[in-house]
Write a protein that holds these residues in place. Structure first.
Motif, mmCIF file in Angstrom:
data_model
loop_
_atom_site.group_PDB
_atom_site.id
_atom_site.type_symbol
_atom_site.label_atom_id
_atom_site.label_comp_id
_atom_site.label_asym_id
_atom_site.label_seq_id
_atom_site.Cartn_x
_atom_site.Cartn_y
_atom_site.Cartn_z
ATOM 1 N N ASP A 249 0.827 -1.210 0.000
ATOM 2 C CA ASP A 249 0.000 0.000 0.000
ATOM 3 C C ASP A 249 0.860 1.258 0.000
ATOM 4 O O ASP A 249 0.567 2.230 -0.716
ATOM 5 C CB ASP A 249 -0.931 0.008 1.214
ATOM 6 C CG ASP A 249 -2.054 -1.012 1.093
ATOM 7 O OD1 ASP A 249 -2.327 -1.473 -0.027
ATOM 8 O OD2 ASP A 249 -2.656 -1.359 2.133
ATOM 9 N N SER A 250 1.902 1.238 0.800
ATOM 10 C CA SER A 250 2.799 2.401 0.876
ATOM 11 C C SER A 250 3.511 2.618 -0.454
ATOM 12 O O SER A 250 3.719 3.767 -0.883
ATOM 13 C CB SER A 250 3.825 2.207 1.996
ATOM 14 O OG SER A 250 3.192 2.086 3.247
ATOM 15 N N ASN A 252 2.386 1.827 -3.413
ATOM 16 C CA ASN A 252 1.413 2.383 -4.360
ATOM 17 C C ASN A 252 1.305 3.904 -4.205
ATOM 18 O O ASN A 252 1.265 4.650 -5.195
ATOM 19 C CB ASN A 252 0.039 1.733 -4.147
ATOM 20 C CG ASN A 252 0.029 0.259 -4.519
ATOM 21 O OD1 ASN A 252 0.915 -0.218 -5.230
ATOM 22 N ND2 ASN A 252 -0.949 -0.464 -4.013
ATOM 23 N N ARG A 253 1.257 4.369 -2.953
ATOM 24 C CA ARG A 253 1.200 5.818 -2.708
ATOM 25 C C ARG A 253 2.515 6.487 -3.110
ATOM 26 O O ARG A 253 2.538 7.608 -3.615
ATOM 27 C CB ARG A 253 0.894 6.080 -1.231
ATOM 28 C CG ARG A 253 -0.534 5.737 -0.839
ATOM 29 C CD ARG A 253 -0.886 6.300 0.527
ATOM 30 N NE ARG A 253 -0.150 5.639 1.582
ATOM 31 C CZ ARG A 253 -0.550 4.535 2.202
ATOM 32 N NH1 ARG A 253 -1.690 3.959 1.847
ATOM 33 N NH2 ARG A 253 0.170 4.002 3.160
ATOM 34 N N SER A 256 2.401 6.864 -6.800
ATOM 35 C CA SER A 256 1.431 7.911 -7.151
ATOM 36 C C SER A 256 2.005 9.302 -6.913
ATOM 37 O O SER A 256 1.818 10.220 -7.725
ATOM 38 C CB SER A 256 0.147 7.730 -6.332
ATOM 39 O OG SER A 256 -0.485 6.514 -6.667
ATOM 40 N N GLU A 257 2.701 9.450 -5.803
ATOM 41 C CA GLU A 257 3.322 10.738 -5.481
ATOM 42 C C GLU A 257 4.399 11.090 -6.504
ATOM 43 O O GLU A 257 4.517 12.243 -6.940
ATOM 44 C CB GLU A 257 3.931 10.676 -4.075
ATOM 45 C CG GLU A 257 4.708 11.905 -3.651
ATOM 46 C CD GLU A 257 3.837 13.128 -3.448
ATOM 47 O OE1 GLU A 257 4.389 14.222 -3.276
ATOM 48 O OE2 GLU A 257 2.597 12.985 -3.454
#
Length: 534
Positions: A249-250, A252-253, A256-257
């Motif tokens: 999950d981290s 993926n963020r 995205s960032e």
């Protein structure tokens, strides 16, 4: 599979004819050896009729003391020869070998000095699709608990050298920071024993003799509780940083960032150098303290926008937002210098440690986490190879990525089984390992090859019953060598002999498999064991 069956039938028929055409007295031991080989291979290849027929013949041979004349043996093996000559149509093997790269099946550890019960429980538990490692030696069991990280542990209270309570106490010091169901078993079902077990940290108490239906249901419930717990927790209880379950999950963020800001980020894998020596010298409790100190040191010295994860064992992962490879190289080298200067204390001794790291700057957003970790791990491996206590960049690696070398040796007298094992091993793909496979017809050939002196880690698949040198003799000699700490051993045994299995476990085998074996299950077992080799 049909190819193997055809080869096996042809070869077996030829061997039987050669034996029956021997005009001299035929040794009973020679007859047993051939039947033993046929039984193990026919069962593995799902030749059920042959397997059952040979099993019945072996019972007679095991009880026989005298050798055979040619007429006696022809009469005795006549039915077997008839089946071989008429065995023209083979069963279709519907079991395709699946992809076991994701082998997240539960691992159960059994500790009991009753070898017959160990064998029985291992078989019953594995029939549920779980993997089981069995131990009869208390100290080896404790060491294996730390190295194999089982998902559930079942301990008999009445052990010969250390009581089950002492074993529970030894592992409880480690598991207080994680959830591993611990089940105590005993023929003494007294209130005093049950309360003592629960006070020491047991999650359940099951009295002997076991009701197998109830026993399996209770183990299944404990494993389900652990699965739910593991899925719900994102903080590593020992080090108080994020665990690997939160990494995807981290990431993926993180990606995205990077996409939103049109910047790159860097992923790093850190590994404490010579951490095993800390556990061996000062104990696993001290090892846990070192992990906590290291994690908090890293966490306190990175930015709030960076995220630290305990990836497993002594390995940690950091996601550095908006940071280039050259910037993180400077950051981690600074952390390395400061950490190496820290004075650590244990048992009145003062010492220091270092770490190695591999980093990879992610410049495109289409790289999945698994690939990013693989690339960073190659750089970590290079750091280890170049002397440790250093940081290496994957972006600067010109040559093809280096991998850890695992030497796999197959020591088996049956050429067909060797061929099956070779195909199983060749189908296994583990990103951080280069697997070098060699096969040997007998134990003496293996020992004389000096295979264990070759550079890299070692994994042995060792047949228990072989001519020239028995598998247990080979195991004993391997464990006596200076390389024994670097050799992990899976024993293959053609019979559920209490004596043979007890001796294999006593000598330090990591696991055993009884022939006939399922090819798919054996592949999963070998993969799981290899994945856990450090």
């Amino acid at each position: 599979m049909d190819k193997y069956k055809a080869i096996f039938i042809t070869r077996m028929t030829e061997q039987l004819r050669n034996l029956l055409n021997n005009s001299q007295v035929i040794r009973n031991e020679e007859v047993y050896q051939l039947l033993h080989t046929i039984k193990g291979t026919s069962g593995t290849l799902d030749l059920d009729l042959l397997f059952q027929l040979v099993s019945d013949l072996m019972e007679h041979v095991e009880q026989r003391k005298e050798d055979w004349s040619q007429p006696q043996l022809k009469h005795f093996l006549g039915g077997l020869m008839d089946v071989c000559e008429e065995y023209e149509h083979f069963h279709q093997d519907l079991n395709k070998i699946p992809d076991y790269r994701d082998i997240d099946i539960p691992l159960i550890q059994l500790i009991d000095d009753d070898i017959s019960l160990l064998i029985f429980l291992k078989e019953k538990l594995e029939s549920k699709g779980w993997m089981v490692i069995a131990n009869s030696q208390e100290d080896h069991a404790i060491e294996q608990f730390y190295s194999m990280n089982p998902d559930c542990i079942i301990i008999d209270i009445n052990l010969p050298k250390k009581s089950g309570f002492e074993v529970l106490e030894a592992i409880q010091k480690h598991t207080k920071h994680s959830f591993v169901p611990k089940i105590m078993c005993s023929i003494d079902n007294s209130r005093q024993k049950r309360i003592a077990a629960y006070k020491m940290g047991a999650d359940d108490f099951i009295s002997k003799p076991l009701d197998m239906e109830e026993f399996l249901i209770r183990i299944e419930r404990h494993l389900e509780r652990k699965r739910i717990f593991d899925q719900s927790v994102i903080i590593d209880e020992l080090t108080q940083v994020y665990n690997r379950k939160f990494l995807q999950d981290s990431y993926n963020r993180f990606i995205s960032e990077a996409s939103r800001t049109k910047t790159s980020g860097t992923i790093a894998i850190l590994d404490i150098d010579h951490f095993k020596k800390v556990n061996d010298t000062y104990g696993h409790v001290m090892g846990d303290k070192i992990l906590t100190v290291f994690a908090q040191f890293i966490k306190q010295n990175i930015r709030n926008t960076d995220t630290l994860f305990r990836y497993g064992g002594e390995e940690f992962v950091i996601l550095f937002q908006r940071a280039t490879e050259s910037e993180i190289m400077v950051v981690l080298n600074g952390l390395l210098n400061r950490f190496s200067e820290m004075v650590l204390k244990a048992d009145g001794n003062r010492f220091s440690l270092t770490f190695s790291a591999g980093i990879y700057e992610i410049k495109t957003t289409d790289i999945p986490l698994k690939k990013a970790l693989e690339i960073a791990d190659e750089a970590l491996y290079l750091a280890k190879e170049n002397g440790r206590a250093r940081v290496e960049s994957a972006n600067q690696m010109i040559d093809a990525p280096n991998k850890k070398l695992l030497n796999v040796s197959i020591v088996e007298d049956d050429s067909l089984i060797r061929s099956i094992l070779m195909n199983i091993l060749k189908s296994i793909e583990i990103s951080h390992l280069t697997i070098a496979i060699k096969e040997y017809e007998d134990g003496l050939q293996f020992l004389e090859s000096n295979r264990l002196k070759e550079e890299g880690m070692h994994f042995l698949i060792l047949d228990g019953i072989m001519p020239v040198m028995d598998g247990l003799e080979v195991l004993k000699k391997v464990k006596e060598t200076s390389e024994e700490h670097n050799a992990h051993i899976l024993m293959l045994t053609g019979r559920k002999s209490k004596r043979d299995i007890a001796e294999a476990l006593r000598l330090g085998a990591d696991d055993y498999v009884t022939k006939p074996f399922s090819i798919t299950e054996l592949q999963a077992r070998i993969t799981r064991l290899i994945m856990r080799i450090k």
